[in-house]
Design an enzyme around this catalytic site. Structure first.
Site, PDB file in Angstrom:
ATOM      1  N   ILE A 118      30.831  50.830  35.373  1.00 49.85           N
ATOM      2  CA  ILE A 118      30.105  49.610  35.068  1.00 49.85           C
ATOM      3  C   ILE A 118      28.911  49.544  36.003  1.00 49.85           C
ATOM      4  O   ILE A 118      29.048  49.738  37.213  1.00 49.85           O
ATOM      5  CB  ILE A 118      30.987  48.372  35.273  1.00 49.85           C
TER       6      ILE A 118
ATOM      7  N   ASP B 256      46.226  42.633  28.757  1.00 52.70           N
ATOM      8  CA  ASP B 256      46.019  42.973  30.173  1.00 52.70           C
ATOM      9  C   ASP B 256      45.518  41.736  30.907  1.00 52.70           C
ATOM     10  O   ASP B 256      44.487  41.773  31.586  1.00 52.70           O
ATOM     11  CB  ASP B 256      45.021  44.123  30.318  1.00 52.70           C
TER      12      ASP B 256
END
Length: 1308
Positions: A48, A154
């Site tokens: 990222i 998640d």
């Protein structure tokens, strides 16, 4: 395995770097629109970046995944992100695209994630005000994703971040949809659940259903929310430190969740009751849950616009980029998503599973999302990049980016871990992720890793050690692997773990020894964390790194420490003082690495899991080498490692070289690893003892206390055999693990590895202590727990069989034959510390009452206790054990007499307690310091030894009653010396294999160089005895001398060697026989154990000294070190308990050794038992002289022993049993089931002498006496060759207890 590769690529990856190099360089322009500014996260799936949108001039999040990775998660991320556009709490999607090199998603950039924010709080908790208001926003986001037909799967703190703009900084955004799954079909109906679904999510926050690999539904996201909120308010969850998915699942299933509500608003009972009542098809009542939050706020007068905790702190947490978010990617899928190294997610390709069903129409094609390209701006950087068309999707870019970041961080490691994790989740043998060896450890960059199934965490530890040999990165990644010892310790299928066996070369690397030791520690502390490569762990690395520095770094070079910077999303769950963690880690880490992974894994994630996994099989793992690793019948499910391991490194016991331990003993081909595993076991007891001394060290004061006290208590009481068998693998990392835990949990797929770490952390955690206190208690330290476990085992059988019972039962049968007892096995290996020995002398008493000591010896079978870095290990553990032993010497008289006296919970505890309090604590401190020092120098390797050796050392030192005499001074002036002493004793026990081989080895060891030599070879020999590879041991020992400088006291290598070599020949057979015979021998073993438990313990003390120095002392039959021990063990073995007591009473009195010399000589030929680990060479030489006379002075020895230890007859009897043992080793070999253990036992008995040998003045004479006594038996031993074999077989069956008992039968 491929998963490992990811980590290997770049250790920096752990810190959030790319899997390899960053996919995108700084200033790279994607699609002519987004200019990369900096990397803010990385995970298993990708990376990222914070980028500048050249069109809007705003900063955005750019998630990138390599187009080559098997797992393509961005597709799902884009699909879900697009569907959620316009919803609250969802990042704005800006664009996406792909080219030949990578796929990318651009979304709104957010601030800090909740995991990071919570950890940044002073207490690691949020106020109820913040918790409730966050709960409302998270619930809304969960309801939103469910409303579009997707499950997030998640839900965890690191997957939620606060906005970073003034308009959004108070809004919580859901990130990372890579693990999402569509639960509805095209018609909007709930899809039918699959029978088996791969585990998705983060271990810490996953629902019980997820742990059971059941199809997850909407209620599972709410379960994760529940766990999150409890963690926000309380600061941790009971399983916080446990990384192992299986263990955490078991804990969650058994845990009374109402206990979690004691710190929560009363209304939360409605929340819990509601989600508990839901099933897959039932739609949750989101409004009911929302009303719980709202009513709780009203009750407390909480206003919606109150400042959040981080705002009060004046921190700009919200404004920081969502870099911390990356930890989210720790989730399993992310690991899979990262796709690094062809890792496939757990059962079922997550990506495929998620995207194929739902995203058939979704493409990352540039055209689909092509945003206006800046005119005149040619695509920079990405060759194919030009066609990456930014998708001006808009508002969701941020989510994508954040998720990407998290995943990327996670994925770095995840790539390697997911497959392993998957395997683990499947219950398949998971390759234990090797402990990442410290950089200092020379390891071939990437050795072909032979993943072998490891039955026990220790075996994993071994594998870890082996891995440690592999490059640090590899090691790290392996450590990350679920198979890693820590994992194994936690995992419910420890036996099934795959141990990574890097080649012999890895093991052999001499430099590895120290590295291994440190590696082991690292593995223990970091291995589970290596997964930290994943985002969460990476970020958390700051926290656990700190701990690492304390524990691991000091053990090995800074480079070795993985700089996992997984986003510390959730790992630093507990904001406990890192130093404590570090120390604890040191203690724990040093213990198992398993403890990394393991030594007894030590790493046991939770007591509970351990209990659940008391499978002896795991213990046997350690013998993967050609010992009967699979010897343990209990782990039939897991492939026997013995065969597997035997090929790669026959001598190396999976258990012995658990993880780093093996690495430590790189010099000794297999034993080095053994040394490491041994180190693990030693650390365990040591930690426990130390914990007793310093609760502060234990993160979970309660848990730690339970463990420390529990350890000694357990050892003494030995109430839970099953627990003991459980893997102690994860023990080492508790302190660190908290942070790591959080991170790891986030990297679920890869996290499973981390799970172990988390388990370890959990162990330390107070919550765990409280909630899982009993369960975790045994596992206080990874190693500690493992030791405790073993100890528990032995404790349970303590009265009757120190470790024999559990060992016998759980893995004693198979494992006994296998010298490859893992740290857990260590307790089983306690057999090595012959109960008889313990009984025999004060040392015996010490040993018996000190189940810990016994456990150490047992935990780290002599082979496991290879004392390559024995002194290091010894130093740490020995002090503890020795102090206990020393204190216990008195009890030993009665204990020995009683046979169970010492072992008896009451008596044992009393004896142990006293020792713990004074001598033990003193010694513990000394030992701890020396242990740490040793660990730092070669500590990792020594740690496993410490566990086993520590116990032995304790015997050695304590038996003499003068820890200060030899043990204290050794640790003080030379941590290694003490450790060496201890290690030598242990090693001598383990090493005393073949009479023929031992003498030469002994001679070598006896030399001034001997201690080191003994230490070095000791691991091998120890392993050998277990493996019945006495011959191998000898060479190993010789090779190891350099690496094994720690024990100065000559060890009775011959004793162990003698037993060991014959053992070596029969290792496989014995292993198998043992397996076949475990039950047969059980009854006898129980009796023998009781009688022999003391012997065993004594032997373990002696054994530890023997192990290292046995080879050299073997020749010399060190009268010094083993005087007390040997006499004690001899009388115990041969004499009835009364006789033993009498002997014990006198055992402390040094006896002249001159007469014994001839006996020793004979003894050497008959059965070199490395009679003593004489503290000085002088004693050694003396012993050597005696040794040649071996048999001749047998009579003298007997009288002396009688005088010093007790009645002459008792001594003679003891000698006989001892002698039979030496032949018995071969005999043991004949008796496959118990050959190894018997070998160990034998060595231990002989070790006893080494133990005493460690004692300066008295021990020599005693050692000589004992040795002589043994030589007396020596002739008998030869005679008893066959008989001895039978007896030894029985002993092997009794796992060392048998040895003791056998000695007794012989005596009787």
């Amino acid at each position: 395995m491929q998963c490992l590769a990811a980590a290997l690529k770049d250790e920096t990856n752990m810190s959030g770097g790319g899997e390899q190099a960053d996919i995108l360089p700084a200033n790279y322009v994607v699609k002519d629109r987004w200019k990369v500014l900096k990397k803010i996260g990385g995970g298993g799936f990708g990376e990222i970046y914070e980028a500048m949108d050249l069109l809007t001039r705003e900063n955005v999040a750019l998630k990138v995944e390599s187009a080559q990775q098997p797992k393509q998660v961005l597709k799902m991320e884009v699909a879900v992100l697009k569907k959620l556009q316009g919803k609250d709490h969802v990042c704005r999607f800006i664009g996406c695209g792909r080219n030949e090199k990578f796929n990318y998603v651009v979304m709104q950039l957010q601030g800090r994630n909740l995991a990071d924010l919570r950890r940044s709080q002073p207490r690691g908790t949020f106020t109820l005000s913040t918790t409730l208001r966050l709960g409302k926003q998270i619930l809304e986001s969960i309801e939103a994703i469910h409303s579009v037909g997707f499950l997030h799967r998640d839900i965890k703190p690191s997957n939620f971040a606060m906005g970073r703009l003034p308009s959004t900084y108070r809004k919580c955004y859901m990130l990372d949809f890579g693990l999402a799954r569509q639960y509805t079909n095209t018609t909007g109906d709930v899809r039918p659940p699959r029978n088996v679904a791969g585990f998705r999510g983060t271990v810490r926050y996953a629902s019980v259903n997820a742990h059971k690999n059941r199809e997850m539904g909407r209620h599972d996201d709410l379960w994760s929310l529940f766990y999150m909120l409890v963690e926000f308010a309380v600061g941790q969850l009971p399983w916080r430190k446990i990384k192992d998915k299986e263990q955490v699942g078991m804990i969650k299933e058994k845990y009374e969740h109402r206990m979690l509500l004691k710190h929560m608003p009363s209304e939360f009972h409605l929340f819990l009751d509601h989600i508990a009542s839901l099933d897959y098809f039932t739609k949750p009542d989101y409004q009911l849950i929302m009303s719980v939050f709202e009513n709780s706020m009203k009750e407390r007068g909480i206003a919606e616009n109150e400042a959040f905790d981080w705002e009060k702190a004046g921190t700009d947490a919200l404004l920081s980029t969502s870099t911390s978010t990356p930890p989210q990617q720790n989730t399993r899928q992310t690991a899979a998503m990262f796709g690094v190294v062809n890792v496939t997610p757990v059962p079922g390709d997550l990506l495929r599973e998620n995207t194929e069903d739902v995203l058939q129409g979704e493409h990352l094609s540039d055209q689909e999302n092509a945003p206006p390209i800046l005119p005149g701006r040619p695509p920079e950087g990405l060759g194919p990049g030009p066609h990456l068309v930014p998708h001006p999707g808009g508002p969701e870019a941020e989510v994508w980016e954040e998720t990407d970041v998290n995943r990327n961080k996670l994925r770095i490691n995840i790539g390697k871990t997911p497959c392993v994790e998957e395997e683990q989740s499947r219950g398949v043998g998971v390759p234990s992720s090797p402990v990442r060896a410290p950089p200092d450890s020379p390891t071939t960059p990437v050795r072909s890793l032979c993943y072998r199934r490891v039955n026990s965490p220790e075996s994993e530890r071994l594998s870890t050690a082996a891995d440690g040999r592999v490059e640090l990165q590899e090691r790290r990644s392996r450590m990350d692997l679920p198979g890693s010892p820590s994992r194994q310790a936690c995992s419910s299928q420890p036996a099934q773990m795959l141990s990574v066996d890097t080649g012999h070369a890895d093991r052999q690397a001499s430099g590895r020894m120290d590295v291994s030791a440190s590696v082991e520690q690292e593995a223990l502390s970091n291995a589970f964390r290596s997964v930290p490569l994943a985002e969460e762990e990476d970020f958390d690395s700051k926290e656990w790194v700190i701990i690492d520095k304390e524990t691991e770094l000091k053990d090995f070079p800074p480079g070795a420490e993985p700089s996992t910077s997984g986003t510390t999303d959730e790992e630093p769950e507990e904001l406990r003082p890192l130093p404590e963690e570090g120390e604890e880690r040191r203690r724990l880490g040093t213990e198992p690495t398993v403890r990394p992974r393991g030594r007894g894994m030590h790493t046991l994630t939770e007591e509970d899991p351990r209990q659940m996994l008391p499978q002896p099989a795991p213990p046997q793992l350690s013998q993967a080498d050609g010992r009967s690793e699979t010897s343990q019948p209990p782990t039939p499910g897991s492939p026997s490692h013995s065969p597997l391991h035997s090929g790669p490194r026959p001598r190396r016991r999976e258990s012995d070289p658990t993880g780093p331990q093996r690495q430590v003993f790189s010099v000794a081909p297999p034993f080095e690893v053994n040394g490491l595993p041994r180190a693990v076991p030693l650390a365990l007891p040591y930690q426990d003892f130390k914990r007793d001394l310093s609760d502060y060290r234990e993160r979970a004061r309660l848990l730690n206390r339970v463990r420390r006290v529990g350890f000694s208590h357990m050892l003494l009481t030995a109430p839970q055999v099953p627990l003991a068998p459980f893997q102690p693998q994860a023990n080492g990392k508790e302190g660190e693990e908290e942070e790591e835990e959080e991170e790891e949990e986030e990297e679920e797929e890869e996290e499973e590895e981390e799970e172990e770490e988390e388990e370890e952390e959990e162990e330390e955690e107070e919550e765990e202590a409280g909630a899982l206190g009993e369960v975790l208690g045994p596992r206080s330290g990874s190693s500690s727990e493992g030791s405790e476990r073993s100890t528990e085992r032995s404790q349970e059988g303590a009265p009757s069989t120190l470790l024999a019972d559990d060992q016998k039962e759980a893995r004693g049968r198979a494992s006994m034959a296998d010298g490859d007892l893992e740290p857990e096995e260590g307790s089983k290996t306690l057999v090595l510390v012959s109960p008889g020995d313990m009984k025999k002398s004060p040392v015996t008493a010490e040993l018996a009452p000190d189940p810990d000591l016994g456990t150490l010896a047992a935990l780290t079978p002599q082979h496991e206790r290879p004392q390559p870095t024995g002194s290091q290990l010894d130093v740490s553990e020995p002090g503890t054990l020795s102090s206990i032993l020393k204190s216990e010497p008195k009890p030993s008289g009665p204990g020995a007499g009683g046979g169970v006296g010492l072992v008896a919970p009451g008596a044992g505890v009393t004896a142990v307690t006293s020792p713990f309090t004074k001598v033990e604590r003193t010694f513990v401190h000394i030992a701890e310091k020396s242990h740490l020092n040793v660990m730092s120098s070669g500590g990792q390797a020594s740690r496993p030894e410490e566990l086993s050796t520590g116990g032995e050392l304790g015997l050695e030192v304590l038996s003499e009653g003068g820890i200060a005499e030899e043990g204290a001074p050794a640790p003080l002036e030379n941590g290694m010396a003490l450790a060496g002493l201890d290690g030598t004793e242990m090693e001598s026990c383990a090493l005393s294999g073949p009479p023929g081989e031992t003498p030469s080895e002994v001679v070598t060891d006896s030399l001034p160089n001997g201690p080191a030599l003994a230490d070095g070879p000791a691991p091998a020999s120890q392993q050998e005895p277990v493996t019945k590879k006495g011959t191998t041991i000898s060479p190993s020992r010789h090779a190891m001398p350099g690496s094994r400088p720690r024990s100065r006291i000559p060890v009775l290598l011959s004793e162990e060697d003698t037993g060991s070599e014959p053992s070596g020949s029969l290792s496989a057979k014995e292993r198998w026989s043992k397996r076949a015979r475990p039950q047969q021998d059980l009854a006898r073993l129980v009796m023998e154990k009781r009688q022999g438990r003391l012997l065993l313990r004594l032997a373990s003390g002696a054994s530890s000294s023997s192990s290292e120095e046995q080879r050299r002392a073997s020749e010399t039959l060190s009268g010094t070190g083993s005087e007390e021990d040997t006499p004690a063990s001899e009388p115990t073995t041969a004499l009835p308990r009364k006789a033993v007591r009498a002997a014990t009473t006198r055992s402390r009195i040094p006896r002249p050794i001159s007469v014994s010399m001839p006996v020793e000589g004979q003894q050497l030929p008959g059965r070199p038992h490395g009679a003593a680990s004489a503290t000085d060479l002088a004693i050694t030489s003396r012993l050597q002289l005696q040794k040649p006379s071996g048999l001749a002075p047998a009579a003298d020895l007997r009288p002396k022993q009688s005088a010093s230890r007790g009645p002459g007859p008792g001594r003679a009897q003891v000698s006989k049993p001892a002698a039979p043992r030496s032949p018995g080793l071969p005999a043991s070999t004949a008796r496959h089931p118990s050959g190894s253990p018997r070998s160990q036992s034998l060595s231990r008995k002989e070790s006893s002498s080494p133990s005493h040998q460690a004692r300066p003045g008295v021990p020599p004479s005693r050692g000589v006496l004992q040795v002589r006594s043994q030589p007396e038996a020596s002739p008998v031993a030869p005679k008893k060759g066959p008989k001895g074999k039978q007896l030894q077989t029985q002993r092997a069956a009794t796992k060392g207890r048998a040895v003791v008992s056998e000695g007794r039968p012989g005596a009787r």
